[in-house]
Scaffold this active site. Structure first.
Site, short mmCIF file in Angstrom:
data_model
loop_
_atom_site.label_atom_id
_atom_site.label_comp_id
_atom_site.label_asym_id
_atom_site.label_seq_id
_atom_site.Cartn_x
_atom_site.Cartn_y
_atom_site.Cartn_z
N GLY A 157 0.91 -1.03 0.05
CA GLY A 157 -0.16 0.11 -0.04
C GLY A 157 1.08 1.29 -0.05
O GLY A 157 2.08 1.33 -0.34
N ARG A 158 0.19 2.20 0.52
CA ARG A 158 1.10 3.46 0.23
C ARG A 158 2.49 3.48 1.16
O ARG A 158 3.70 3.88 0.84
CB ARG A 158 0.40 4.77 1.01
CG ARG A 158 -1.01 5.03 0.15
CD ARG A 158 -1.55 6.21 1.04
NE ARG A 158 -2.83 6.65 0.70
CZ ARG A 158 -4.03 5.89 1.25
NH1 ARG A 158 -3.82 5.04 2.26
NH2 ARG A 158 -5.14 6.22 0.87
N ILE A 159 2.40 2.97 2.33
CA ILE A 159 3.56 3.11 3.33
C ILE A 159 4.48 1.97 2.60
O ILE A 159 5.71 2.24 2.56
CB ILE A 159 3.25 2.62 4.53
CG1 ILE A 159 2.18 3.72 5.24
CG2 ILE A 159 4.48 2.66 5.44
CD1 ILE A 159 1.61 3.65 6.72
N THR A 238 5.83 -2.20 11.61
CA THR A 238 5.34 -0.73 11.69
C THR A 238 3.91 -0.85 11.40
O THR A 238 3.25 0.17 11.31
CB THR A 238 6.11 0.35 10.99
OG1 THR A 238 5.93 -0.25 9.58
CG2 THR A 238 7.49 0.52 11.38
N SER A 239 3.25 -1.99 11.30
CA SER A 239 1.97 -2.06 11.06
C SER A 239 0.72 -2.24 12.18
O SER A 239 0.55 -1.12 12.93
CB SER A 239 1.43 -3.56 10.18
OG SER A 239 2.13 -4.51 10.69
N ARG A 240 0.58 -3.52 12.57
CA ARG A 240 -0.09 -3.47 13.80
C ARG A 240 0.62 -4.81 14.56
O ARG A 240 0.97 -5.70 14.10
CB ARG A 240 -1.55 -3.79 13.66
CG ARG A 240 -2.56 -2.77 13.44
CD ARG A 240 -2.38 -1.67 14.53
NE ARG A 240 -3.40 -0.48 14.18
CZ ARG A 240 -2.90 0.86 13.70
NH1 ARG A 240 -1.49 0.89 13.74
NH2 ARG A 240 -3.78 1.73 13.43
N GLU A 269 -0.18 -4.45 23.53
CA GLU A 269 0.48 -2.95 23.37
C GLU A 269 -0.47 -2.13 24.38
O GLU A 269 -1.41 -2.13 24.46
CB GLU A 269 0.18 -2.35 22.31
CG GLU A 269 0.82 -1.13 21.62
CD GLU A 269 0.79 -0.88 20.13
OE1 GLU A 269 1.29 -1.77 19.44
OE2 GLU A 269 0.43 0.48 19.95
N HIS A 288 5.21 2.44 19.43
CA HIS A 288 4.35 3.01 18.48
C HIS A 288 4.48 4.26 18.26
O HIS A 288 3.53 5.43 18.39
CB HIS A 288 2.97 2.67 18.80
CG HIS A 288 1.75 2.44 17.70
ND1 HIS A 288 0.82 1.68 17.85
CD2 HIS A 288 1.86 3.08 16.65
CE1 HIS A 288 0.19 1.64 16.67
NE2 HIS A 288 0.72 2.42 15.97
N ALA A 290 5.65 5.50 15.02
CA ALA A 290 6.26 5.71 13.47
C ALA A 290 5.80 6.78 12.92
O ALA A 290 6.31 7.70 11.95
CB ALA A 290 5.93 4.46 12.63
#
Ligand code: DGY
Length: 330
Positions: A157-159, A238-240, A269, A288, A290
């Site tokens: 995706g974008r990231i 860096t997602s979930r 988390e 968290h 980023a």
């Protein structure tokens, strides 16, 4: 005319708050921690709009506690796995998120984690602070080269694409696996599609995760996936957090089945200070952050405020995750 009532579940950057204050009667939760569940349930009663964060669970119970006058839920994050979107849609409530504005900042962090892990930067800094640096050594803190290595992007995706652009500057070979996306959207970077996640895991020196958390991606990286990775591989998330099975990751890192993990997100988390992952020298965890640059968090707050205000005016949200709510309207 009375101003609409809104609740903002934490202090957000002033750029966003100011927009909301001008148009609404606003209560901002002052705590450093998220409002406890019962407090949130009480505070939403009678609201016209809710601006929430990824730390707030917005589900059917909460939407019903708010009442039928609730017009909009605006989440100050691109990810919205904390929101039961189906429950909001069923009640005709649009849900907003903040895509795009945090792409580059998040990609910067993914790449920073990748480099920090590869070159053992945090271990090196700790070594110096601990007074252990007595001489130059030919074998001290050896890591892995980033340039020329193979990067596997899970999710394009974008990231993911923004990370690919950074990796291209390091002359990395870039593989990706994303059944929902095609590489045509990543101009100027050469990308190698992988037919399967297994192929990517087997070939990549660095695996970086860029998928949303869904039923399909929950524990996508578990014991089986980790077993497919190279013993020299580095995992970056860096997602979930729940995209990775933390117990399986702990075992893989402890037994040297993969070399390193660098995590911006964890499960649970926040990660408690006594969590077993934090006992490992080859696991780097940051809290968290980023998207946490001054500029980006302000842009996110403004975008979340704009979604909220549009919803209160009965207009289409500029960034709506459930546009089907509009189709159902007369
Ligand atoms: C998001 O927006 O989903 C990030 O996790 C926090 O910026």
């Amino acid at each position: 005319m009375d101003k609409p009532k809104v609740f903002v579940t934490r202090l957000i950057p002033e750029g966003g708050l100011e927009l909301i204050r001008r148009a609404c009667e606003v209560e901002v939760w002052p705590g450093e921690l998220p409002p406890p569940r019962q407090v949130l349930l009480d505070r939403v009663r009678g609201l016209d709009g809710l601006l929430c964060l990824l730390t707030d669970r917005v589900d059917a119970e909460l939407l019903d506690a708010a009442g039928p006058q609730l017009k909009v839920v605006s989440n100050m994050a691109v990810g919205y796995d904390n929101v039961d979107v189906a429950a909001a849609t069923a009640r005709g409530i649009p849900v907003g998120n903040t895509p795009g504005v945090l792409t580059e900042t998040t990609a910067d962090m993914a790449f920073a984690l990748l480099m920090a892990a590869a070159r053992r930067i945090v271990e090196g800094a700790d070594y110096v602070r601990a007074g252990k640096w007595h001489t130059w050594s030919p074998t001290l803190l050896l890591g892995y080269d980033v340039h020329g290595a193979t990067l596997g992007l899970v999710g394009l995706g974008r990231i993911g694409r923004a990370v690919a652009r950074r990796a291209a500057g390091f002359e990395m070979r870039i593989l990706y696996f994303d059944p929902y996306c095609d590489a045509g959207q990543a101009p100027f970077v050469d990308l190698v599609p992988c037919c399967s996640l297994d192929d990517l895991l087997a070939e990549a020196d660095f695996v970086s995760l860029h998928v949303p958390l869904t039923a399909e991606t929950y524990h996508l990286i578990g014991a089986e996936a980790l077993a497919k990775m190279k013993p020299t591989a580095v995992l970056v998330n860096t997602s979930r957090g729940p995209v990775v099975d933390s117990d399986a990751l702990y075992e893989a890192l402890k037994e040297g089945r993969i070399a390193y993990a660098a995590l911006d997100v964890t499960d649970p988390e926040p990660l408690p200070a006594d969590h077993k992952l934090l006992t490992l020298p080859n696991c780097l965890v940051v809290p968290h952050i980023a998207s946490a640059s001054h500029a980006t968090r302000t842009r996110m707050a403004i975008m979340a405020a704009e979604n909220l205000l549009a919803g209160l005016r009965g207009e289409r949200l500029p960034n709506c995750v459930n546009p089907e709510v509009y189709a159902a309207r007369p």
